[in-house]
Scaffold this motif. Structure first.
Motif, mmCIF file in Angstrom:
data_model
loop_
_atom_site.group_PDB
_atom_site.id
_atom_site.type_symbol
_atom_site.label_atom_id
_atom_site.label_comp_id
_atom_site.label_asym_id
_atom_site.label_seq_id
_atom_site.Cartn_x
_atom_site.Cartn_y
_atom_site.Cartn_z
ATOM 1 N N PHE A 145 66.086 80.129 64.069
ATOM 2 C CA PHE A 145 66.919 79.515 63.046
ATOM 3 C C PHE A 145 68.393 79.635 63.407
ATOM 4 O O PHE A 145 69.242 79.024 62.800
ATOM 5 C CB PHE A 145 66.670 80.222 61.708
ATOM 6 C CG PHE A 145 67.312 79.525 60.550
ATOM 7 C CD1 PHE A 145 66.938 78.237 60.218
ATOM 8 C CD2 PHE A 145 68.265 80.169 59.789
ATOM 9 C CE1 PHE A 145 67.517 77.590 59.138
ATOM 10 C CE2 PHE A 145 68.851 79.533 58.706
ATOM 11 C CZ PHE A 145 68.470 78.245 58.385
ATOM 12 N N GLY A 146 68.706 80.448 64.449
ATOM 13 C CA GLY A 146 70.089 80.606 64.868
ATOM 14 C C GLY A 146 70.601 79.311 65.459
ATOM 15 O O GLY A 146 69.923 78.651 66.213
ATOM 16 N N MET A 147 71.833 78.923 65.138
ATOM 17 C CA MET A 147 72.336 77.616 65.519
ATOM 18 C C MET A 147 73.744 77.707 66.059
ATOM 19 O O MET A 147 74.498 78.587 65.724
ATOM 20 C CB MET A 147 72.304 76.687 64.306
ATOM 21 C CG MET A 147 70.922 76.618 63.721
ATOM 22 S SD MET A 147 70.940 76.141 62.024
ATOM 23 C CE MET A 147 69.289 76.600 61.576
ATOM 24 N N ALA A 148 74.145 76.723 66.856
ATOM 25 C CA ALA A 148 75.475 76.710 67.442
ATOM 26 C C ALA A 148 76.279 75.523 66.952
ATOM 27 O O ALA A 148 75.787 74.690 66.219
ATOM 28 C CB ALA A 148 75.363 76.673 68.966
ATOM 29 N N GLY A 149 77.530 75.444 67.389
ATOM 30 C CA GLY A 149 78.477 74.525 66.806
ATOM 31 C C GLY A 149 78.197 73.055 67.002
ATOM 32 O O GLY A 149 78.877 72.233 66.409
ATOM 33 N N THR A 150 77.203 72.668 67.785
ATOM 34 C CA THR A 150 76.932 71.256 68.000
ATOM 35 C C THR A 150 75.940 70.694 67.006
ATOM 36 O O THR A 150 75.546 69.542 67.095
ATOM 37 C CB THR A 150 76.345 71.047 69.412
ATOM 38 O OG1 THR A 150 75.177 71.844 69.554
ATOM 39 C CG2 THR A 150 77.348 71.417 70.473
ATOM 40 N N ALA A 151 75.535 71.476 66.022
ATOM 41 C CA ALA A 151 74.467 71.060 65.111
ATOM 42 C C ALA A 151 74.780 69.772 64.388
ATOM 43 O O ALA A 151 73.905 68.935 64.185
ATOM 44 C CB ALA A 151 74.187 72.163 64.099
ATOM 45 N N LEU A 152 76.011 69.568 63.956
ATOM 46 C CA LEU A 152 76.340 68.413 63.143
ATOM 47 C C LEU A 152 76.200 67.111 63.910
ATOM 48 O O LEU A 152 76.061 66.047 63.309
ATOM 49 C CB LEU A 152 77.772 68.552 62.611
ATOM 50 C CG LEU A 152 78.017 69.747 61.696
ATOM 51 C CD1 LEU A 152 79.480 69.760 61.257
ATOM 52 C CD2 LEU A 152 77.113 69.690 60.482
ATOM 53 N N ALA A 153 76.208 67.181 65.220
ATOM 54 C CA ALA A 153 76.158 65.954 66.021
ATOM 55 C C ALA A 153 74.742 65.584 66.437
ATOM 56 O O ALA A 153 74.540 64.571 67.081
ATOM 57 C CB ALA A 153 77.013 66.123 67.275
ATOM 58 N N GLN A 154 73.749 66.376 66.038
ATOM 59 C CA GLN A 154 72.400 66.153 66.510
ATOM 60 C C GLN A 154 71.509 65.615 65.399
ATOM 61 O O GLN A 154 71.737 65.843 64.226
ATOM 62 C CB GLN A 154 71.807 67.449 67.055
ATOM 63 C CG GLN A 154 72.641 68.006 68.189
ATOM 64 C CD GLN A 154 71.873 69.027 68.974
ATOM 65 O OE1 GLN A 154 70.692 68.882 69.209
ATOM 66 N NE2 GLN A 154 72.543 70.062 69.391
ATOM 67 N N THR A 155 70.469 64.886 65.777
ATOM 68 C CA THR A 155 69.507 64.355 64.825
ATOM 69 C C THR A 155 68.110 64.712 65.289
ATOM 70 O O THR A 155 67.866 64.936 66.466
ATOM 71 C CB THR A 155 69.615 62.817 64.731
ATOM 72 O OG1 THR A 155 69.467 62.252 66.037
ATOM 73 C CG2 THR A 155 70.956 62.408 64.160
ATOM 74 N N PRO A 156 67.136 64.785 64.364
ATOM 75 C CA PRO A 156 65.782 65.170 64.741
ATOM 76 C C PRO A 156 65.194 64.259 65.809
ATOM 77 O O PRO A 156 65.314 63.041 65.734
ATOM 78 C CB PRO A 156 65.020 65.051 63.411
ATOM 79 C CG PRO A 156 66.074 65.231 62.356
ATOM 80 C CD PRO A 156 67.287 64.590 62.932
ATOM 81 N N LYS A 157 64.554 64.841 66.796
ATOM 82 C CA LYS A 157 63.962 64.058 67.867
ATOM 83 C C LYS A 157 62.793 63.219 67.362
ATOM 84 O O LYS A 157 62.570 62.113 67.812
ATOM 85 C CB LYS A 157 63.477 64.989 68.976
ATOM 86 C CG LYS A 157 64.591 65.803 69.635
ATOM 87 C CD LYS A 157 64.001 66.761 70.630
ATOM 88 C CE LYS A 157 65.074 67.630 71.281
ATOM 89 N NZ LYS A 157 64.517 68.612 72.211
ATOM 90 N N VAL B 215 81.591 76.498 59.625
ATOM 91 C CA VAL B 215 80.280 76.087 60.135
ATOM 92 C C VAL B 215 80.126 76.485 61.600
ATOM 93 O O VAL B 215 79.114 77.067 62.000
ATOM 94 C CB VAL B 215 80.077 74.566 59.973
ATOM 95 C CG1 VAL B 215 78.782 74.123 60.650
ATOM 96 C CG2 VAL B 215 80.049 74.174 58.500
ATOM 97 N N GLU B 216 81.136 76.195 62.395
ATOM 98 C CA GLU B 216 81.054 76.488 63.825
ATOM 99 C C GLU B 216 80.953 77.977 64.103
ATOM 100 O O GLU B 216 80.135 78.415 64.928
ATOM 101 C CB GLU B 216 82.272 75.901 64.537
ATOM 102 C CG GLU B 216 82.281 74.388 64.587
ATOM 103 C CD GLU B 216 83.514 73.835 65.260
ATOM 104 O OE1 GLU B 216 84.464 74.620 65.496
ATOM 105 O OE2 GLU B 216 83.533 72.635 65.567
ATOM 106 N N GLN B 217 81.775 78.777 63.438
ATOM 107 C CA GLN B 217 81.786 80.212 63.698
ATOM 108 C C GLN B 217 80.511 80.893 63.207
ATOM 109 O O GLN B 217 79.963 81.786 63.870
ATOM 110 C CB GLN B 217 83.008 80.861 63.049
ATOM 111 C CG GLN B 217 84.337 80.454 63.662
ATOM 112 C CD GLN B 217 84.451 80.862 65.127
ATOM 113 O OE1 GLN B 217 83.931 81.896 65.545
ATOM 114 N NE2 GLN B 217 85.136 80.055 65.911
#
Length: 210
Positions: A14-26, A100-102
């Motif tokens: 569930f850990g996530m990094a700062g690029t999450a907002l730019a991604q969409t479900p595959k 969000v990023e941090q």
């Protein structure tokens, strides 16, 4: 594998990094169960297949979490709820972006580190049918995490948006991830406001060289 490490397995995916907002479900995540199963199985499979991750490389493991799990998450929502409505509404757009990023960066490195410590464990997952809210836009998927004699329940909370179902919270032994961080964030905000919380998160990320 003891229960604490099992917990970290559940959280590390569930850990996530700062690029999450730019991604969409595959896969489009047509159902809550599809989202959880794909996210969990993809990250575990990729970790086992990556030589660097198998050797304990935290950065390599972090990249796998970003690539394989992030498309199924809504971490902006996670951060917004954890920070609280009052502080979030007072924050500037730039402050929200930094929060969000941090926060994402902190979690992805922390749990990727824990994942490397149990990379040789034979972890298995069982998924139960999702429980939907009355409006059908929120769901909880309960899973069982099994490994080395342990059997632990882990719940995932998801919300339905235009691009499908996204994971935004996780439950372990009756404690939701958001609830855990709400207390910590409230304390930091009380001391130094939103900017104080950003500095607090940045300081922790600096330990990872970020």
């Amino acid at each position: 594998m003891n229960k604490w490490l099992t917990f970290l397995v559940a959280l590390c995916v569930f850990g996530m990094a700062g690029t999450a907002l730019a991604q969409t479900p595959k896969s489009g995540a047509a159902s809550p169960n599809d989202a959880v199963r794909s996210a969990v199985e993809n990250v575990v499979k990729a970790t086992r297949a990556d030589a660097a991750a198998r050797s304990g490389d935290v950065n390599a493991t972090s990249k796998i979490v970003e690539r394989e799990f992030l498309p199924y998450t809504d971490f902006a929502r996670t951060t917004r709820i954890a920070v609280g409505a009052a502080a979030w509404n007072q924050a500037t757009p730039e402050q929200r972006k930094q929060l969000v990023e941090q926060f994402q960066m902190l979690l992805v490195h922390t749990y990727a580190l824990q994942l490397t410590q149990i990379r040789d464990q034979n972890v298995r997952f069982r998924f139960e049918p999702a429980t939907l809210s009355a409006k059908g836009t929120d769901a909880v998927v309960k899973t069982r995490v099994q490994g080395s004699g342990d059997d632990m329940a882990v719940g995932y909370r998801l919300g339905k948006g235009q691009d499908g179902w996204r994971i935004y919270d996780i439950d372990m032994m009756g404690a939701w991830l958001i609830q855990i961080y709400q207390q910590q964030f409230a304390s930091q905000i009380a001391q130094g406001g939103v900017e104080g919380l950003i500095k607090y998160l940045s300081a922790h990320n600096a330990r990872f060289g970020q």
